[in-house]
Design a protein around this motif. Structure first.
Motif, PDB file in Angstrom:
ATOM      1  N   LEU A  19       9.879  76.903  36.662  1.00 17.71           N
ATOM      2  CA  LEU A  19       9.667  75.502  36.345  1.00 17.71           C
ATOM      3  C   LEU A  19      10.999  74.801  36.104  1.00 17.71           C
ATOM      4  O   LEU A  19      11.845  75.300  35.367  1.00 17.71           O
ATOM      5  N   PHE A  20      11.167  73.653  36.742  1.00 23.93           N
ATOM      6  CA  PHE A  20      12.337  72.804  36.499  1.00 23.93           C
ATOM      7  C   PHE A  20      11.841  71.558  35.786  1.00 23.93           C
ATOM      8  O   PHE A  20      11.080  70.780  36.348  1.00 23.93           O
ATOM      9  N   ARG A  21      12.265  71.407  34.529  1.00 24.98           N
ATOM     10  CA  ARG A  21      11.849  70.279  33.693  1.00 24.98           C
ATOM     11  C   ARG A  21      12.975  69.301  33.444  1.00 24.98           C
ATOM     12  O   ARG A  21      12.753  68.108  33.382  1.00 24.98           O
ATOM     13  N   GLN A  22      14.174  69.810  33.230  1.00 21.39           N
ATOM     14  CA  GLN A  22      15.326  68.961  32.924  1.00 21.39           C
ATOM     15  C   GLN A  22      15.933  68.487  34.236  1.00 21.39           C
ATOM     16  O   GLN A  22      16.783  69.142  34.807  1.00 21.39           O
ATOM     17  N   LEU A  23      15.485  67.352  34.685  1.00 20.09           N
ATOM     18  CA  LEU A  23      15.885  66.852  35.993  1.00 20.09           C
ATOM     19  C   LEU A  23      16.906  65.734  35.835  1.00 20.09           C
ATOM     20  O   LEU A  23      17.512  65.592  34.797  1.00 20.09           O
ATOM     21  N   GLY A  24      17.089  64.942  36.839  1.00 22.22           N
ATOM     22  CA  GLY A  24      18.046  63.845  36.738  1.00 22.22           C
ATOM     23  C   GLY A  24      18.328  63.217  38.078  1.00 22.22           C
ATOM     24  O   GLY A  24      17.519  63.271  38.991  1.00 22.22           O
ATOM     25  N   ASP A  25      19.524  62.643  38.188  1.00 16.58           N
ATOM     26  CA  ASP A  25      19.930  61.918  39.385  1.00 16.58           C
ATOM     27  C   ASP A  25      20.600  62.846  40.386  1.00 16.58           C
ATOM     28  O   ASP A  25      21.212  63.845  40.016  1.00 16.58           O
ATOM     29  N   VAL A  26      20.483  62.484  41.634  1.00 12.80           N
ATOM     30  CA  VAL A  26      21.181  63.176  42.704  1.00 12.80           C
ATOM     31  C   VAL A  26      21.607  62.123  43.727  1.00 12.80           C
ATOM     32  O   VAL A  26      20.895  61.155  43.962  1.00 12.80           O
ATOM     33  N   THR A  27      22.806  62.289  44.288  1.00 15.55           N
ATOM     34  CA  THR A  27      23.290  61.395  45.335  1.00 15.55           C
ATOM     35  C   THR A  27      23.111  62.092  46.669  1.00 15.55           C
ATOM     36  O   THR A  27      23.502  63.245  46.832  1.00 15.55           O
ATOM     37  N   LEU A  28      22.537  61.401  47.604  1.00 16.65           N
ATOM     38  CA  LEU A  28      22.344  61.921  48.951  1.00 16.65           C
ATOM     39  C   LEU A  28      23.155  61.075  49.919  1.00 16.65           C
ATOM     40  O   LEU A  28      23.519  59.944  49.612  1.00 16.65           O
ATOM     41  N   GLY A  29      23.411  61.601  51.090  1.00 14.45           N
ATOM     42  CA  GLY A  29      24.185  60.870  52.083  1.00 14.45           C
ATOM     43  C   GLY A  29      25.673  60.937  51.800  1.00 14.45           C
ATOM     44  O   GLY A  29      26.147  61.802  51.075  1.00 14.45           O
ATOM     45  N   SER A  30      26.425  60.014  52.374  1.00  8.26           N
ATOM     46  CA  SER A  30      27.882  60.013  52.261  1.00  8.26           C
ATOM     47  C   SER A  30      28.396  58.602  52.026  1.00  8.26           C
ATOM     48  O   SER A  30      27.873  57.642  52.580  1.00  8.26           O
ATOM     49  N   ASN A 144      22.520  71.859  41.972  1.00  7.00           N
ATOM     50  CA  ASN A 144      22.397  71.836  40.518  1.00  7.00           C
ATOM     51  C   ASN A 144      22.939  73.126  39.895  1.00  7.00           C
ATOM     52  O   ASN A 144      22.611  74.216  40.343  1.00  7.00           O
ATOM     53  N   THR A 145      23.784  72.980  38.887  1.00 11.65           N
ATOM     54  CA  THR A 145      24.279  74.133  38.133  1.00 11.65           C
ATOM     55  C   THR A 145      24.170  73.819  36.648  1.00 11.65           C
ATOM     56  O   THR A 145      23.886  72.676  36.263  1.00 11.65           O
ATOM     57  N   ASP A 146      24.411  74.806  35.822  1.00 12.99           N
ATOM     58  CA  ASP A 146      24.400  74.584  34.370  1.00 12.99           C
ATOM     59  C   ASP A 146      25.479  73.591  33.955  1.00 12.99           C
ATOM     60  O   ASP A 146      25.371  72.944  32.921  1.00 12.99           O
ATOM     61  N   ASP A 147      26.535  73.464  34.774  1.00 12.37           N
ATOM     62  CA  ASP A 147      27.649  72.570  34.452  1.00 12.37           C
ATOM     63  C   ASP A 147      27.499  71.174  35.064  1.00 12.37           C
ATOM     64  O   ASP A 147      28.377  70.335  34.916  1.00 12.37           O
ATOM     65  N   GLY A 148      26.425  70.922  35.792  1.00 11.24           N
ATOM     66  CA  GLY A 148      26.219  69.616  36.401  1.00 11.24           C
ATOM     67  C   GLY A 148      25.921  69.735  37.883  1.00 11.24           C
ATOM     68  O   GLY A 148      25.658  70.818  38.398  1.00 11.24           O
ATOM     69  N   THR A 151      29.285  68.570  44.331  1.00 14.46           N
ATOM     70  CA  THR A 151      29.390  67.654  45.463  1.00 14.46           C
ATOM     71  C   THR A 151      28.732  68.274  46.695  1.00 14.46           C
ATOM     72  O   THR A 151      28.043  67.610  47.450  1.00 14.46           O
ATOM     73  N   TYR A 152      28.956  69.563  46.888  1.00 20.65           N
ATOM     74  CA  TYR A 152      28.401  70.314  48.008  1.00 20.65           C
ATOM     75  C   TYR A 152      27.652  71.526  47.439  1.00 20.65           C
ATOM     76  O   TYR A 152      27.928  71.953  46.319  1.00 20.65           O
ATOM     77  N   PRO A 153      26.753  72.132  48.173  1.00 28.56           N
ATOM     78  CA  PRO A 153      26.046  73.299  47.641  1.00 28.56           C
ATOM     79  C   PRO A 153      26.973  74.458  47.245  1.00 28.56           C
ATOM     80  O   PRO A 153      26.645  75.254  46.385  1.00 28.56           O
ATOM     81  N   TRP A 154      28.151  74.554  47.854  1.00 27.77           N
ATOM     82  CA  TRP A 154      29.083  75.650  47.560  1.00 27.77           C
ATOM     83  C   TRP A 154      30.125  75.278  46.513  1.00 27.77           C
ATOM     84  O   TRP A 154      30.898  76.112  46.091  1.00 27.77           O
ATOM     85  N   GLY A 155      30.216  74.026  46.095  1.00 30.10           N
ATOM     86  CA  GLY A 155      31.214  73.613  45.102  1.00 30.10           C
ATOM     87  C   GLY A 155      31.622  72.163  45.282  1.00 30.10           C
ATOM     88  O   GLY A 155      30.906  71.388  45.913  1.00 30.10           O
ATOM     89  N   ASN A 156      32.791  71.812  44.772  1.00 27.11           N
ATOM     90  CA  ASN A 156      33.241  70.422  44.862  1.00 27.11           C
ATOM     91  C   ASN A 156      34.320  70.193  45.908  1.00 27.11           C
ATOM     92  O   ASN A 156      34.749  69.070  46.121  1.00 27.11           O
ATOM     93  N   SER A 157      34.766  71.261  46.576  1.00 28.07           N
ATOM     94  CA  SER A 157      35.764  71.153  47.632  1.00 28.07           C
ATOM     95  C   SER A 157      35.070  71.116  48.988  1.00 28.07           C
ATOM     96  O   SER A 157      34.065  71.800  49.198  1.00 28.07           O
ATOM     97  N   LYS A 158      35.636  70.341  49.937  1.00 25.20           N
ATOM     98  CA  LYS A 158      35.056  70.287  51.279  1.00 25.20           C
ATOM     99  C   LYS A 158      35.094  71.644  51.975  1.00 25.20           C
ATOM    100  O   LYS A 158      34.258  71.945  52.799  1.00 25.20           O
ATOM    101  N   THR A 159      36.084  72.449  51.639  1.00 25.40           N
ATOM    102  CA  THR A 159      36.264  73.734  52.300  1.00 25.40           C
ATOM    103  C   THR A 159      35.283  74.767  51.734  1.00 25.40           C
ATOM    104  O   THR A 159      35.226  74.972  50.527  1.00 25.40           O
TER     105      THR A 159
END
Length: 167
Positions: A19-30, A144-148, A151-159
């Protein structure tokens, strides 16, 4: 109320859910400034507010074959995808939605998808039955991670880090 709702649940067909209860905002697109952006993309925000369960693992061929006994997941690069414990493959969105309704029926839940002559033609947003994730839910879960939110599913870097590359 929430004390009565289990954080994890296993369906009678062996689907382990969280169950996911603590939800929030997400940005989609570019955004316009993002490298690699296509001309038809725009950034937009969506808010998830309704809690939902998600299966922790893919549906296996064995689980799907209880619904459709003659299903064949096929081959990829001359290797069979048809093992009982392998994730089901070669399933259309229509088949997946009908599988959700079938699971709902087995659990005594209201089917989410409305069908006419076996074809999914609408949905009942008030139903409590199984359904496929929306694009927003999928994107939120992937980043989504415990830390927020990443930007990308693998992290915040494009690489993409070498250890996470597929292929």
């Amino acid at each position: 109320y929430w004390a009565q709702i289990p954080s994890r649940y296993t369906s009678r067909d062996g689907h382990k859910m969280k169950l996911f209860r603590q939800l929030g905002d997400v940005t989609l697109g570019s955004s316009r400034r993002e490298d690699g952006r296509r001309a038809n993309e725009a950034a937009y925000k969506a808010t998830l507010s309704k809690p939902f369960y998600v299966a922790l693992h893919e549906t296996t061929n064995k689980q799907f074959r209880v619904f459709k006994s003659i299903h064949n997941s096929g081959n990829y690069k001359e290797k069979s995808l048809d093992a009982q414990k392998a994730p089901v493959a070669n399933v259309s969105w229509q088949q997946a939605a009908r599988y959700c309704n079938w699971l709902s029926g087995r659990e005594g839940l209201d089917p989410f998808y409305q069908t006419i002559k076996g074809y999914v033609s609408g949905n009942n947003i008030n139903a409590n039955g199984y359904r496929l994730l929306t694009e927003v839910e999928w994107s939120w879960l992937a980043r989504n991670t415990d830390d927020g939110i990443l930007t990308y599913p693998w992290g915040n870097s494009k690489t993409i880090p070498a250890k996470k590359r597929v292929g």
